[in-house]
Design an enzyme around this catalytic site. Structure first.
Site, PDB file in Angstrom:
ATOM      1  N   LYS A 261       7.832  61.895  22.622  1.00 56.33           N
ATOM      2  CA  LYS A 261       6.645  61.039  23.880  1.00 56.33           C
ATOM      3  C   LYS A 261       7.674  60.131  24.203  1.00 56.33           C
ATOM      4  CE  LYS A 261       4.266  60.751  18.759  1.00 56.33           C
ATOM      5  NZ  LYS A 261       2.905  61.096  20.115  1.00 56.33           N
ATOM      6  N   ARG A 335      -0.855  68.127  11.651  1.00 53.81           N
ATOM      7  CA  ARG A 335      -1.575  69.701  11.205  1.00 53.81           C
ATOM      8  C   ARG A 335      -0.699  70.742  10.749  1.00 53.81           C
ATOM      9  NH1 ARG A 335      -3.579  70.261  16.986  1.00 53.81           N
ATOM     10  NH2 ARG A 335      -3.373  68.086  17.443  1.00 53.81           N
TER      11      ARG A 335
HETATM   12  N1  BES Z   1       0.542  61.011  15.559  1.00 57.71           N
HETATM   13  C1  BES Z   1       0.049  61.971  16.530  1.00 57.71           C
HETATM   14  C2  BES Z   1      -1.311  60.458  17.171  1.00 57.71           C
HETATM   15  C3  BES Z   1      -1.518  59.352  17.296  1.00 57.71           C
HETATM   16  C4  BES Z   1      -1.427  59.190  18.239  1.00 57.71           C
HETATM   17  C5  BES Z   1      -1.733  58.922  16.262  1.00 57.71           C
HETATM   18  C6  BES Z   1      -1.549  58.566  18.808  1.00 57.71           C
HETATM   19  C7  BES Z   1      -1.754  57.657  16.293  1.00 57.71           C
HETATM   20  C8  BES Z   1      -1.809  57.275  17.903  1.00 57.71           C
HETATM   21  C9  BES Z   1       0.189  63.367  16.247  1.00 57.71           C
HETATM   22  O1  BES Z   1       1.230  63.818  15.747  1.00 57.71           O
HETATM   23  C10 BES Z   1       0.223  63.449  18.183  1.00 57.71           C
HETATM   24  O2  BES Z   1       1.475  63.575  18.913  1.00 57.71           O
HETATM   25  N2  BES Z   1      -0.384  64.497  17.960  1.00 57.71           N
HETATM   26  C11 BES Z   1      -0.720  65.092  19.695  1.00 57.71           C
HETATM   27  C12 BES Z   1      -1.104  66.337  19.769  1.00 57.71           C
HETATM   28  C13 BES Z   1      -1.009  67.306  21.010  1.00 57.71           C
HETATM   29  C14 BES Z   1       0.325  67.979  21.055  1.00 57.71           C
HETATM   30  C15 BES Z   1      -2.082  68.301  20.778  1.00 57.71           C
HETATM   31  C16 BES Z   1      -1.412  63.784  20.560  1.00 57.71           C
HETATM   32  O3  BES Z   1      -2.635  63.269  20.214  1.00 57.71           O
HETATM   33  O4  BES Z   1      -0.851  63.806  21.788  1.00 57.71           O
HETATM   34 ZN    ZN Z   2       3.039  64.073  16.880  1.00 51.75          ZN
END
Ligand code: BES
Ligand code: ZN
Ligand code: ZN
Length: 489
Positions: A261, A335
């Site tokens: 991230k 997931r």
């Molecule tokens: N934990 C994050 C989702 C999230 C984002 C929770 C902001 C709370 C606030 C999750 O694991 C994630 O990073 N999801 C990705 C999925 C993508 C790579 C398909 C996302 O939402 O960008």
């Molecule tokens: Zn994530």
């Protein structure tokens, strides 16, 4: 912990007396209030508006309740939370707020909302402050008739709110401190205290159980994973309507892994175990609510890091139910751990499953920060959860799981990949999870990425973890009816 008492008279030690005031032209304007001052301060009795003015024996807090014909338990909860915030330097307070509540609101619901609101409004997180100034409220004297029903309603509201505060504490604790090991230890303490059955799988046991998703996400971490399974059985003499599985995402910190991230993107990622914490929160208050169902919570725990042997984009994992997943983005890790947890939950053949997860940024894009996305394979079960959310003042919004979007998850090397296309990410995440729910088992998924964590203080929510999900799930369990298989199963 606040002590709630009841009585007909204002105790001499009360430092302030809170009275409820409805808005609107026909509303009563209690004449012991100094209306000159209140009008001057712009007090319009809007729901949640609180002003403290001087009175005869002691200051009086005017608590706005909005229009009488729109009054609900949610309004009382919100107003009570504002009252607790406004009176934060007082220790003892007498409350006659409910005198202004019309008979259309059930008395027990109103009392529960009062205790819930005051407990939630008094919350603040100070474990890492050298000078924490917590809310001082110690004693709330509810003026009016007492009796067992009243005491029980207050106690139940307080127990539920304290479980919500416990979840907030877990979410607010930094990821370097609340490791999977510590989370599991806290779960064990809670189970011991509440008389619940608990099993905690350590790394060896997780390998033995072949939880490939959890192991895959854990591969880049120095911290060993855990898998918590905790359950509640109703009193054998009492009614039992079946069994429900609660599954919660327990990523104690999400850096994104190798698909890292941004710095800003991971600032709040200690919140990524909010689903798992909510499951534990439900278990903390479940004995007080005593729902007529067997309830088992499943929480897969790991952080998502990028150590030298971290899962690489392109790696293939074999999940607990034997299906294989090509990991193309290591940041779609929730997931993967939920796949294992749902597979295990299905083995027990529950009458219904609900999972909670801070799963996708896409769900926040769709619904904003205050409501959860609600998806699933069974109308009746989804409706029960939506009704429970409505009753408890938590906000959810229904999203679809379109069958034809499933093709977005097709992989050329494994049974599926862990990401879909660029749009509709909350839906493809939900569809991914549906691969791990056995046919015929009613299942619902709550994407709580938005409402689990907040930067802004607002009535009953405080900055940071909100404890979202506990209230609606406890209500849904208390009112559970085994869902019939639905047409889209
Ligand atoms: N934990 C994050 C989702 C999230 C984002 C929770 C902001 C709370 C606030 C999750 O694991 C994630 O990073 N999801 C990705 C999925 C993508 C790579 C398909 C996302 O939402 O960008
Ligand atoms: Zn994530
Ligand atoms: Zn995550």
């Amino acid at each position: 912990m606040i002590a709630f008492r009841t009585g007909r008279k204002i105790p001499a030690s009360a430092e302030v007396h809170a009275v409820g005031v409805c808005s609107g032209s026909g509303a009563e304007r209690p004449d012991d209030l100094d209306w000159g001052v209140l009008d001057g301060r712009g007090f319009e009795a809007k729901a949640g508006q609180v002003e403290i003015v001087s009175g005869g024996d002691r200051p009086i807090a005017a608590v706005g309740l909005g229009p009488a014909d729109k009054m609900t338990a949610a309004v009382i909860r919100k107003a009570s939370a504002s009252l607790a915030r406004s009176a934060k330097r007082m220790r003892r307070i007498a409350v006659s707020v409910l005198d202004a509540v019309p008979d259309s609101v059930d008395r027990a619901d109103a009392l529960r909302a009062l205790a819930e609101g005051m407990t939630l409004g008094a919350y603040s997180y100070g474990d890492f402050k050298s000078e924490h100034k917590p809310n001082k409220l110690e004693n709330v004297h509810v003026i009016g008739p007492g009796g067992r029903a009243v005491t029980e309603a207050l106690e139940q509201g307080q127990r539920v709110a304290e479980a919500v505060c416990f979840v907030r504490d877990l979410v607010n604790e930094p990821g370097g401190s609340l490791t999977p090991t510590r989370f599991a230890e806290l779960a064990e303490e809670l189970a011991e205290r509440e008389g619940l059955e608990i099993t905690v799988l350590d790394l060896d046991a997780i390998r033995e159980a072949e939880l490939g998703g959890l192991l895959g996400v854990n591969r880049g971490s120095e911290q060993p994973p855990r898998f918590v399974e905790v359950s509640y059985e109703p009193d054998p003499e009492a009614e039992c309507r079946g069994s429900v599985a609660l599954v919660g995402k327990g990523i104690t910190f999400d850096s994104g892994g190798l698909s890292i991230k941004t710095g800003t993107g991971m600032m709040t990622m200690k919140c990524d175990m909010s689903g798992g914490a909510a499951v534990l929160g439900v278990m903390a208050a479940i004995a007080a609510v005593a729902p007529p169902v067997k309830v088992t919570g499943y929480v897969p725990l790991t952080d998502n890091m990028l150590g030298g042997d971290a899962t690489r984009p392109g790696d293939v994992l074999t999940m607990a139910n034997g299906k294989t997943v090509e990991v193309l983005n290591t940041d779609a890790e929730g997931r993967l751990v939920l796949a294992d947890a749902l597979s295990l939950a299905c083995r027990a053949e529950p009458d219904a499953i609900v999972d909670l997860a801070t799963l996708t940024g896409a769900c926040m894009v769709a619904l904003g920060p205050k409501m959860a996305g609600l998806m699933g394979n069974n109308e009746a079960w989804i409706n029960q959860l939506a009704d429970a959310a409505e009753r408890t003042g938590e906000r959810v919004w229904r999203l679809p799981l379109p069958d034809d979007y499933k093709a977005q998850l097709d992989s050329s090397v494994a049974d599926m990949k862990n990401i879909g296309g660029p749009h509709g990410g909350a839906l493809t995440a939900g569809l991914f999870l549906s691969n791990f729910v056995d046919e015929g088992i009613p299942w619902a998924h709550l994407d709580i990425a938005g409402p689990a964590f907040t930067e802004a203080e607002d009535a009953e929510t405080s900055k940071g973890g909100t404890g979202f999900g506990v209230r609606m799930l406890l209500d849904a369990l208390a009112n559970f009816e085994p869902p019939m298989a639905s047409e889209d199963d």
